[in-house]
Design an enzyme around this catalytic site. Structure first.
Site, short mmCIF file in Angstrom:
data_model
loop_
_atom_site.label_atom_id
_atom_site.label_comp_id
_atom_site.label_asym_id
_atom_site.label_seq_id
_atom_site.Cartn_x
_atom_site.Cartn_y
_atom_site.Cartn_z
N ARG A 51 0.85 -1.20 0.00
CA ARG A 51 0.00 0.00 0.00
C ARG A 51 0.88 1.25 0.00
O ARG A 51 1.11 1.86 1.05
CB ARG A 51 -0.92 -0.01 1.22
CG ARG A 51 -1.89 -1.18 1.24
CD ARG A 51 -2.72 -1.19 2.51
NE ARG A 51 -3.64 -2.32 2.56
CZ ARG A 51 -4.44 -2.59 3.57
NH1 ARG A 51 -4.42 -1.81 4.65
NH2 ARG A 51 -5.24 -3.63 3.54
N ASP A 53 2.15 5.01 -0.29
CA ASP A 53 1.53 6.28 0.10
C ASP A 53 1.42 7.24 -1.07
O ASP A 53 1.99 7.02 -2.14
CB ASP A 53 2.36 6.94 1.20
CG ASP A 53 2.20 6.26 2.55
OD1 ASP A 53 1.21 5.55 2.74
OD2 ASP A 53 3.08 6.46 3.41
N ARG A 199 10.93 5.61 4.61
CA ARG A 199 11.10 7.06 4.60
C ARG A 199 11.67 7.54 5.93
O ARG A 199 12.44 8.52 5.97
CB ARG A 199 9.78 7.74 4.28
CG ARG A 199 9.35 7.55 2.82
CD ARG A 199 7.92 7.98 2.59
NE ARG A 199 7.70 9.36 2.96
CZ ARG A 199 6.49 9.91 3.08
NH1 ARG A 199 5.39 9.18 2.86
NH2 ARG A 199 6.36 11.17 3.40
#
Length: 254
Positions: A51, A53, A199
């Site tokens: 999934r 972002d 990240r």
């Protein structure tokens, strides 16, 4: 009778709210489902391996979908690509797989790439496709610090507050940093990742590259299990889902 297809998908993530269909904008999942409907008239659900972002890209996202129409994998690829235009999404490959194949739950490894362009001049061609960092970075120090994160750990420090994973404990198989001219790449490999984990790694390793953190600081932050000890979360522009591995006939490393 339906046939299950495995789709390998490439996309530029900037125009989308992420992979998942959401109320606040267009998700890649939704756009692919709409293209399939335009092709065969069926309302389908597209199940993805990861999934991603908003703003995150993919060169090797994998999804599966069940289609009742009598067709074949090559036709699915070509027809869906036709209906995806002009969105920056492409079905790179399609193949029919067994009904028990699941893009998410059958995955054995996920590979991500984070790209940093380390230069002062503004980005032009790479704008939206990499994180520009103007301050000189020590990629060797970043790689050395990254190694303290490899292995099985509680990654609470590098986990987004809204992460829905049942546990913060994950096994990170590899985290490698390398430089080629102005380009610094961070490559990560694991069975699964927490929300914003890569990240968060990238932002923390940038601080190491700048000399604001050391490998020991990264180790201490990891062991603290405290989100406040994480470096600033890197922007989505530089993150790519590059590959998903599977065992057996549907695998890309079988």
């Amino acid at each position: 009778m339906t046939t299950r297809y495995k789709l390998t998908i490439e996309y530029f993530g900037a125009p989308f709210v992420g992979w998942q269909e959401q109320a606040n904008g267009r998700g890649v999942q939704q756009v692919v489902a709409e293209a399939i409907h335009a092709f065969c008239g069926e309302r389908v659900q597209v199940f993805g391996a990861g999934r991603t972002d908003a703003g995150v890209h993919a060169t090797g996202q994998v999804a599966h979908v069940d289609i009742a129409r009598d067709t074949d994998a090559n036709t699915v690829r070509e027809a869906v690509n036709h209906h995806l235009k002009p969105d920056p999404i492409a079905i790179v490959a399609a193949e029919d797989v067994s009904a028990d194949f699941d893009a998410r739950f059958s995955a054995t490894k996920r590979h991500y790439l984070y790209r940093i362009i380390n230069r002062r001049a503004p980005l032009t061609i790479e704008r939206g496709r990499a994180w520009q960092v103007a301050v000189p970075l020590d990629a060797t120090a970043m790689h050395d610090a990254a190694q303290v994160l490899v292995g099985r750990h509680d990654f609470t420090t590098f986990r987004a507050a809204q992460c829905q994973a049942a546990s913060p404990v994950k096994t990170l198989d590899a985290l490698d940093v390398a430089r080629d001219g102005d380009l610094i790449t961070i490559r990560a490999r694991a069975r699964s990742f927490l929300h914003n984990q890569i990240r968060s790694f990238a932002g923390t390793l940038k601080a190491v590259g700048e000399g604001r953190m050391t490998a020991q600081d990264v180790k201490d932050a990891l062991e603290a299990c405290d989100r406040a000890r994480c470096g600033a979360v890197a922007p989505p522009d530089g993150l790519y889902l590059t590959r998903v591995d599977y065992d057996g006939p549907a695998g890309n490393d079988a």
